[in-house]
Design an enzyme around this catalytic site. Structure first.
Site, PDB file in Angstrom:
ATOM      1  N   HIS A 146       0.949  -1.253  -0.025  1.00  0.00           N
ATOM      2  CA  HIS A 146       0.014   0.023   0.056  1.00  0.00           C
ATOM      3  C   HIS A 146       0.723   1.382  -0.105  1.00  0.00           C
ATOM      4  CE1 HIS A 146      -3.178  -2.573   2.413  1.00  0.00           C
ATOM      5  NE2 HIS A 146      -3.776  -2.363   1.203  1.00  0.00           N
ATOM      6  N   LYS A 189     -18.041  -5.729   6.887  1.00  0.00           N
ATOM      7  CA  LYS A 189     -16.673  -6.423   6.749  1.00  0.00           C
ATOM      8  C   LYS A 189     -16.220  -6.291   8.122  1.00  0.00           C
ATOM      9  CE  LYS A 189     -12.370  -6.354   3.864  1.00  0.00           C
ATOM     10  NZ  LYS A 189     -11.733  -5.852   2.705  1.00  0.00           N
ATOM     11  N   ARG A 208      -2.564  -6.609  -8.106  1.00  0.00           N
ATOM     12  CA  ARG A 208      -1.283  -7.444  -8.139  1.00  0.00           C
ATOM     13  C   ARG A 208      -1.130  -8.469  -9.029  1.00  0.00           C
ATOM     14  NH1 ARG A 208      -3.180  -7.660  -1.750  1.00  0.00           N
ATOM     15  NH2 ARG A 208      -4.988  -7.223  -3.057  1.00  0.00           N
ATOM     16  N   SER A 257      -2.921  -7.396   3.415  1.00  0.00           N
ATOM     17  CA  SER A 257      -3.043  -7.307   4.808  1.00  0.00           C
ATOM     18  C   SER A 257      -3.468  -8.649   5.613  1.00  0.00           C
ATOM     19  CB  SER A 257      -4.087  -6.312   4.839  1.00  0.00           C
ATOM     20  OG  SER A 257      -4.057  -5.282   4.538  1.00  0.00           O
TER      21      SER A 257
HETATM   22  P1  ADP Z   1     -10.039  -3.322  -0.316  1.00  0.00           P
HETATM   23  O1  ADP Z   1     -10.554  -4.043   0.890  1.00  0.00           O
HETATM   24  O2  ADP Z   1     -10.715  -2.228  -0.868  1.00  0.00           O
HETATM   25  O3  ADP Z   1      -9.554  -4.205  -1.455  1.00  0.00           O
HETATM   26  P2  ADP Z   1      -7.307  -3.161   0.455  1.00  0.00           P
HETATM   27  O4  ADP Z   1      -6.751  -2.370   1.671  1.00  0.00           O
HETATM   28  O5  ADP Z   1      -7.199  -4.715   0.584  1.00  0.00           O
HETATM   29  O6  ADP Z   1      -8.717  -2.674   0.517  1.00  0.00           O
HETATM   30  O7  ADP Z   1      -6.423  -2.712  -0.843  1.00  0.00           O
HETATM   31  C1  ADP Z   1      -6.547  -1.213  -1.141  1.00  0.00           C
HETATM   32  C2  ADP Z   1      -6.180  -1.349  -2.488  1.00  0.00           C
HETATM   33  O8  ADP Z   1      -4.723  -1.359  -2.513  1.00  0.00           O
HETATM   34  C3  ADP Z   1      -6.779  -2.073  -3.612  1.00  0.00           C
HETATM   35  O9  ADP Z   1      -6.532  -1.574  -4.941  1.00  0.00           O
HETATM   36  C4  ADP Z   1      -5.354  -3.335  -3.608  1.00  0.00           C
HETATM   37  O10 ADP Z   1      -5.425  -4.093  -4.677  1.00  0.00           O
HETATM   38  C5  ADP Z   1      -4.236  -2.534  -3.256  1.00  0.00           C
HETATM   39  N1  ADP Z   1      -3.256  -3.499  -2.640  1.00  0.00           N
HETATM   40  C6  ADP Z   1      -3.447  -3.997  -1.661  1.00  0.00           C
HETATM   41  N2  ADP Z   1      -1.755  -4.725  -1.672  1.00  0.00           N
HETATM   42  C7  ADP Z   1      -1.264  -4.360  -2.545  1.00  0.00           C
HETATM   43  C8  ADP Z   1       0.159  -4.503  -2.754  1.00  0.00           C
HETATM   44  N3  ADP Z   1       0.947  -5.469  -2.061  1.00  0.00           N
HETATM   45  N4  ADP Z   1       0.577  -3.738  -3.742  1.00  0.00           N
HETATM   46  C9  ADP Z   1       0.022  -2.869  -4.600  1.00  0.00           C
HETATM   47  N5  ADP Z   1      -1.287  -2.669  -4.452  1.00  0.00           N
HETATM   48  C10 ADP Z   1      -1.935  -3.446  -3.295  1.00  0.00           C
END
Ligand code: ADP
Length: 164
Positions: free
Chosen positions: A16, A40, A92, A130
């Site tokens: 992130h 969630k 990803r 996460s």
């Molecule tokens: P959500 O529940 O909205 O998917 P996340 O916190 O899981 O929220 O992810 C937020 C955004 O960050 C999403 O677009 C996800 O694809 C992206 N993301 C999560 N992990 C990574 C990573 N390791 N590298 C790049 N983008 C990521």
């Protein structure tokens, strides 16, 4: 141009943070939006997630155009509320793409003035989520390589709590 980066960030990972840093160099302003989703279940409260993101951003050199807010409701509505005309999402793998395509298309139908832009994950972070970090921490594995260093201890402690 102002962009928003919506997500759960439960907790923020280096994947992130990399997206935040890259977006901050492309846009005048970036608003990280922690979207509160009552359906969630998250490990961390929205307030804790906000603080952890703010602490992590401080470690980014020369980045001073990023802010963090807690949002709710439709992402496009909240994006409009903060004055963003772009939504940043990270991709990803192909598995992310299918879901993201659906969301981005729905968002475009809801508000055609807000574009969704995708940044691809760096290969070193392409496995990182996460959930993976929480699973490792829950089983007492080493999560140092996956998280901003300032939040490692807090995440470890929190996951130990879940064990009790
Ligand atoms: P959500 O529940 O909205 O998917 P996340 O916190 O899981 O929220 O992810 C937020 C955004 O960050 C999403 O677009 C996800 O694809 C992206 N993301 C999560 N992990 C990574 C990573 N390791 N590298 C790049 N983008 C990521």
């Amino acid at each position: 141009m102002k962009a928003c980066y919506p997500g759960s960030f439960d907790p923020i990972t280096l994947g992130h943070l990399d997206i935040i840093e890259r977006a901050s160099r492309m846009f005048d302003e970036v608003v990280v939006m922690i979207m509160h989703n009552p359906r969630k279940t998250c490990a961390f409260s929205v307030e804790d997630r906000k603080r952890m993101i703010e602490e992590s951003i401080e470690s980014l050199e020369g980045v001073n155009n990023v802010s963090v807010v807690i949002g709710s409701g439709l992402t496009v509505d909240y994006a409009k509320k903060v004055g963003a005309n772009a939504i940043i999402r990270g991709i990803r793998a192909v598995s992310d793409y299918e879901y993201e395509l659906q969301q981005a298309t729905a968002n475009l139908m809801l508000n055609h003035e807000i574009e969704t832009l995708f940044l691809i994950a760096k290969p070193k972070y392409s496995f990182l989520s996460s959930s993976v970090v929480k699973e490792i921490a829950l089983n007492k594995g080493d999560i140092k390589a996956f998280l901003p260093s300032v939040i490692v201890k807090e995440v470890e402690d929190k996951m130990v709590e879940f064990h009790r």
